[in-house]
Design an enzyme around this catalytic site. Structure first.
Site, PDB file in Angstrom:
ATOM      1  N   CYS A 143       1.530   4.031   2.277  1.00 47.68           N
ATOM      2  CA  CYS A 143       1.066   3.756   0.900  1.00 47.68           C
ATOM      3  C   CYS A 143       0.145   2.776   1.317  1.00 47.68           C
ATOM      4  O   CYS A 143       0.074   1.640   1.815  1.00 47.68           O
ATOM      5  CB  CYS A 143       2.236   3.252   0.311  1.00 47.68           C
ATOM      6  SG  CYS A 143       1.589   2.607  -1.525  1.00 47.68           S
ATOM      7  N   CYS A 168      -6.117   7.238  -0.357  1.00 45.67           N
ATOM      8  CA  CYS A 168      -4.783   6.942  -1.065  1.00 45.67           C
ATOM      9  C   CYS A 168      -3.937   8.369  -0.604  1.00 45.67           C
ATOM     10  O   CYS A 168      -4.437   9.452  -0.301  1.00 45.67           O
ATOM     11  CB  CYS A 168      -4.940   7.376  -2.570  1.00 45.67           C
ATOM     12  SG  CYS A 168      -3.206   7.514  -3.412  1.00 45.67           S
TER      13      CYS A 168
END
Length: 278
Positions: A90, A197
């Site tokens: 993440c 991302c």
């Protein structure tokens, strides 16, 4: 025979893994699928633990302190299953919580963070676009990475509002709109796109289609998986029988499988495909 150092939260005795490979991955949501699938491709025998936080997703709009708190809780839930290493799959958690997670888990359990692949994308010195969440786009963190790793490449930062959320919930029409909007902001001479991302890697084919011309996409999943395997000495080429489906932990709770929307992606199909009984 592989051993870990003692887990700080468990027994003082080293954990004996024998010839097994066991890696945990954590994320706010399903962005961890790309790195988990990469680990499975590189080591089909790797046992996986997938720890996410559906109760708190998304983490992006939260304060750094709240992100760190939730990320630590998600990491601890993964650690309870005795992995040899933890991948923080993440970008948001890597920015705001990686030091805290490492302070608690290392050196017993190596922690591998996720950094946008700006350096390899810029290696050719051409025109590069970085697709990232609005909070990351233009942030000191991302500007620092560009300064340190972009070299002579021309870099355009492209905000992608709504794309991570759309991917999280497998909302096809919303994914299409968000990808089209980002593609419209991407200069026509861009040859390389950094996927800033982890969720974006799950829709790489849709991003290529929206760009409409040959372009190289640079995610972090393969490099992060390789680094995790290196850190635990699992790159010797000795591979055992294929592992079964991952262990799933959702906001600290054991689950039989991932949420339904996650199962819409090819990466989840790879991870949860039936394997021969060992």
């Amino acid at each position: 025979m592989r051993r870990s150092l003692p887990h700080r939260t468990g027994s003082a005795r080293p954990v004996d893994y024998g010839d097994r490979v066991k890696i945990a991955l954590m994320d706010s949501g399903i962005g961890l699928l790309a790195a988990a699938a990469a680990v499975r491709r590189q080591r089909p025998d790797a046992e996986l633990v997938l720890s996410s936080d559906p109760d708190g997703v998304p983490w992006g709009p939260r304060t750094p302190e709240d992100v760190a708190r939730r990320a630590l809780a998600t990491a601890r839930a993964a650690l309870a299953h005795g992995p040899q290493a933890l991948i923080v799959a993440c970008n948001t958690a890597s920015v705001h919580a990686l030091p805290a997670i490492r302070a608690e888990l290392e050196p017993a359990v190596p922690v591998i963070g996720t950094v946008p692949a700006i350096k390899p994308a810029a290696a050719g010195g051409g025109s590069v676009a970085i697709w990232a969440t609005p909070a990351t786009t233009g942030s000191p963190y991302q500007r620092g990475l560009i300064r340190d790793f972009a070299g002579t490449a021309a870099v355009t930062e492209v905000p992608c509002p709504g794309l991570a959320d759309a991917v999280q919930w497998a909302d096809g029409p919303a994914i299409g709109r968000a990808v089209a909007a980002a593609a419209a902001l991407t200069p026509g001479d861009v040859t390389d796109i950094v996927l800033g991302c982890t969720h974006y890697e799950l829709v790489a084919d849709r991003i290529r289609a929206a760009i409409g011309r040959p372009v190289a996409l640079h995610g972090s999943a393969e490099a992060v998986a390789a680094q995790a395997l290196r850190r635990i000495g699992a790159t010797d080429g000795t591979v055992g029988a294929p592992a079964g489906p991952p262990t799933v932990v959702l906001s600290g709770r054991a689950a039989d499988t991932l949420p339904p929307e996650a199962l819409e992606y090819a990466e989840a199909t790879l991870l949860f495909a039936a394997v021969p009984t060992r």
